[in-house]
Design a protein around this motif. Sequence first.
Motif, mmCIF file in Angstrom:
data_model
loop_
_atom_site.group_PDB
_atom_site.id
_atom_site.type_symbol
_atom_site.label_atom_id
_atom_site.label_comp_id
_atom_site.label_asym_id
_atom_site.label_seq_id
_atom_site.Cartn_x
_atom_site.Cartn_y
_atom_site.Cartn_z
ATOM 1 N N MET A 1 0.841 -1.187 0.000
ATOM 2 C CA MET A 1 0.000 0.000 0.000
ATOM 3 C C MET A 1 0.885 1.249 0.000
ATOM 4 S SD MET A 1 -3.278 0.689 2.458
ATOM 5 C CE MET A 1 -2.737 -0.668 3.461
ATOM 6 N N ASN A 2 0.617 2.193 -0.888
ATOM 7 C CA ASN A 2 1.506 3.342 -0.985
ATOM 8 C C ASN A 2 0.739 4.648 -0.834
ATOM 9 O OD1 ASN A 2 3.983 4.301 -1.114
ATOM 10 N ND2 ASN A 2 4.334 3.948 -3.308
ATOM 11 N N GLU A 3 0.015 4.791 0.326
ATOM 12 C CA GLU A 3 -0.793 5.991 0.523
ATOM 13 C C GLU A 3 0.110 7.126 1.020
ATOM 14 O OE1 GLU A 3 -2.452 3.751 3.505
ATOM 15 O OE2 GLU A 3 -4.410 3.465 2.561
ATOM 16 N N GLU A 4 -0.218 8.337 0.569
ATOM 17 C CA GLU A 4 0.524 9.477 1.116
ATOM 18 C C GLU A 4 0.026 9.752 2.538
ATOM 19 O OE1 GLU A 4 1.298 14.205 0.559
ATOM 20 O OE2 GLU A 4 -0.184 13.253 -0.736
ATOM 21 N N ARG A 5 0.974 9.914 3.461
ATOM 22 C CA ARG A 5 0.612 10.187 4.856
ATOM 23 C C ARG A 5 1.369 11.388 5.359
ATOM 24 N NH1 ARG A 5 -2.425 6.726 7.590
ATOM 25 N NH2 ARG A 5 -3.037 4.895 6.390
ATOM 26 N N ARG A 6 0.738 12.135 6.255
ATOM 27 C CA ARG A 6 1.359 13.361 6.744
ATOM 28 C C ARG A 6 1.103 13.481 8.245
ATOM 29 N NH1 ARG A 6 -1.001 18.498 3.822
ATOM 30 N NH2 ARG A 6 -2.732 18.018 5.178
ATOM 31 N N PRO A 7 2.139 13.855 9.040
ATOM 32 C CA PRO A 7 1.862 14.069 10.464
ATOM 33 C C PRO A 7 0.944 15.268 10.647
ATOM 34 C CG PRO A 7 4.157 14.637 9.942
ATOM 35 C CD PRO A 7 3.544 14.099 8.678
ATOM 36 N N VAL A 8 0.046 15.183 11.610
ATOM 37 C CA VAL A 8 -0.835 16.316 11.915
ATOM 38 C C VAL A 8 0.026 17.450 12.473
ATOM 39 C CG1 VAL A 8 -2.718 17.079 13.416
ATOM 40 C CG2 VAL A 8 -2.836 14.836 12.306
ATOM 41 N N ALA A 9 -0.250 18.683 12.024
ATOM 42 C CA ALA A 9 0.581 19.845 12.410
ATOM 43 C C ALA A 9 0.606 20.024 13.924
ATOM 44 C CB ALA A 9 0.017 21.094 11.748
ATOM 45 N N VAL A 107 1.556 2.710 29.741
ATOM 46 C CA VAL A 107 1.911 3.877 28.919
ATOM 47 C C VAL A 107 0.689 4.201 28.053
ATOM 48 C CG1 VAL A 107 3.419 4.841 27.136
ATOM 49 C CG2 VAL A 107 4.384 3.310 28.856
ATOM 50 N N ALA A 108 0.363 5.508 27.966
ATOM 51 C CA ALA A 108 -0.772 5.950 27.150
ATOM 52 C C ALA A 108 -0.290 6.893 26.056
ATOM 53 C CB ALA A 108 -1.787 6.674 28.033
ATOM 54 N N ALA A 109 -0.915 6.794 24.895
ATOM 55 C CA ALA A 109 -0.683 7.721 23.774
ATOM 56 C C ALA A 109 -2.066 8.074 23.232
ATOM 57 C CB ALA A 109 0.174 7.064 22.704
ATOM 58 N N VAL A 110 -2.697 9.075 23.864
ATOM 59 C CA VAL A 110 -4.095 9.403 23.563
ATOM 60 C C VAL A 110 -4.136 10.581 22.584
ATOM 61 C CG1 VAL A 110 -6.322 10.050 24.551
ATOM 62 C CG2 VAL A 110 -4.764 8.588 25.860
ATOM 63 N N TYR A 111 -4.625 10.336 21.398
ATOM 64 C CA TYR A 111 -4.721 11.370 20.344
ATOM 65 C C TYR A 111 -3.387 12.095 20.168
ATOM 66 C CZ TYR A 111 -9.719 10.778 21.254
ATOM 67 O OH TYR A 111 -10.963 10.261 21.438
ATOM 68 N N MET A 112 -2.308 11.376 20.037
ATOM 69 C CA MET A 112 -1.032 12.072 19.855
ATOM 70 C C MET A 112 -0.104 11.432 18.837
ATOM 71 S SD MET A 112 1.742 10.408 21.368
ATOM 72 C CE MET A 112 2.829 11.785 21.620
ATOM 73 N N LEU A 113 -0.255 10.136 18.550
ATOM 74 C CA LEU A 113 0.725 9.496 17.660
ATOM 75 C C LEU A 113 0.654 10.050 16.242
ATOM 76 C CD1 LEU A 113 0.560 5.829 18.991
ATOM 77 C CD2 LEU A 113 2.523 7.387 19.139
ATOM 78 N N ALA A 117 6.021 11.917 12.601
ATOM 79 C CA ALA A 117 6.277 11.442 11.239
ATOM 80 C C ALA A 117 6.451 9.927 11.255
ATOM 81 C CB ALA A 117 7.517 12.121 10.681
ATOM 82 N N ASP A 118 7.028 9.405 12.346
ATOM 83 C CA ASP A 118 7.236 7.961 12.481
ATOM 84 C C ASP A 118 6.646 7.492 13.819
ATOM 85 O OD1 ASP A 118 8.100 5.364 12.598
ATOM 86 O OD2 ASP A 118 10.213 5.864 12.941
ATOM 87 N N PRO A 119 5.352 7.207 13.856
ATOM 88 C CA PRO A 119 4.731 6.819 15.123
ATOM 89 C C PRO A 119 5.356 5.565 15.740
ATOM 90 C CG PRO A 119 3.079 7.124 13.406
ATOM 91 C CD PRO A 119 4.397 7.228 12.738
ATOM 92 N N MET A 120 5.916 4.682 14.892
ATOM 93 C CA MET A 120 6.530 3.455 15.437
ATOM 94 C C MET A 120 7.682 3.801 16.377
ATOM 95 S SD MET A 120 5.009 0.635 14.932
ATOM 96 C CE MET A 120 6.139 -0.458 15.746
ATOM 97 N N ALA A 121 8.356 4.954 16.178
ATOM 98 C CA ALA A 121 9.463 5.324 17.072
ATOM 99 C C ALA A 121 8.940 5.504 18.499
ATOM 100 C CB ALA A 121 10.126 6.610 16.573
ATOM 101 N N ALA A 122 7.774 6.135 18.640
ATOM 102 C CA ALA A 122 7.198 6.326 19.974
ATOM 103 C C ALA A 122 6.634 5.013 20.525
ATOM 104 C CB ALA A 122 6.103 7.393 19.912
#
Length: 233
Positions: A1-9, A107-113, A117-122
């Motif tokens: 799958m090659n969708e364009e993705r962008r981190p939320v500002a 550990v919580a990540a609520v509406y932040m990942l 740019a690379d959510p896997m890092a977190a």
Amino acid sequence: MNEERRPVAFDYDADPGRFRLCQQNTAAFGLAGDVHPAVAAIFATNGAAPVLDMGCGNGRLGTALDTAGVAWVGLDRSRALLADLRGPGLRGDAARLPFQGASFGGVAAVYMLYHLADPMAAIREAHRVLRPGGLFVAVAPSRATDPELAPFLPPAPLDTFDAELAPRMLAALFSNVTVDAWDAPMTRLPDPSAVEAYLRGRMHHPEVARSVARRVEIPISITKRGAVVWGRK
Ligand SMILES: C[S@@+](CC[C@H](N)C(=O)[O-])C[C@H]1O[C@@H](n2cnc3c(N)ncnc32)[C@H](O)[C@@H]1O
């Protein structure tokens, strides 16, 4: 799958009022996404403590954890939101946590990942700082949320993290991945000014918000979709 993705500002320090408006909208127009008390209750019933709240913001999960009697610490990138935090918090980046391995029961990540740019890092960092058996939770909207407004909005790339991606991403590191999804008409916008405030809170350009507010039929009921996804180390 090659969708364009962008981190939320990341606008929390440049425009703290925008996030406040978003939180006011949740209270005024419907409780969609107000997952914090339910998430805190699950940490409490599992004895998962202390909890690290990555991207704690101004502390909505912290308040719920206090109520549930769970010890916690918040970490956030935004100076403005940390200034409003009532409870223990420090400034930092979820992708480089300033904690030793195996320090937390939850550990919580609520509406932040979706800001990374690379959510896997977190997610990898969350895994590292959790004790064996510890619980990780990620919360995110679905890419198909707010379908009633979608036809009026300009096309945009997908976020780097959403409810659809979450189970796969967590399963790369965690076991017992479970998904608690929501999909219901939870928000009702009674008039054009509510539509405009709602879209501004969701980071749409003021002109786009104004234009959509003029065109939609009101009152409008908005279907909210998203998921709370859990994994165990
Ligand atoms: C939409 S807010 C959610 C805040 C809070 N979790 C809540 O549910 O109310 C996103 C938060 O993530 C924080 N954030 C964004 N990128 C971050 C990063 N790389 N490390 C830590 N926090 C970050 C922002 O500063 C902001 O507080």
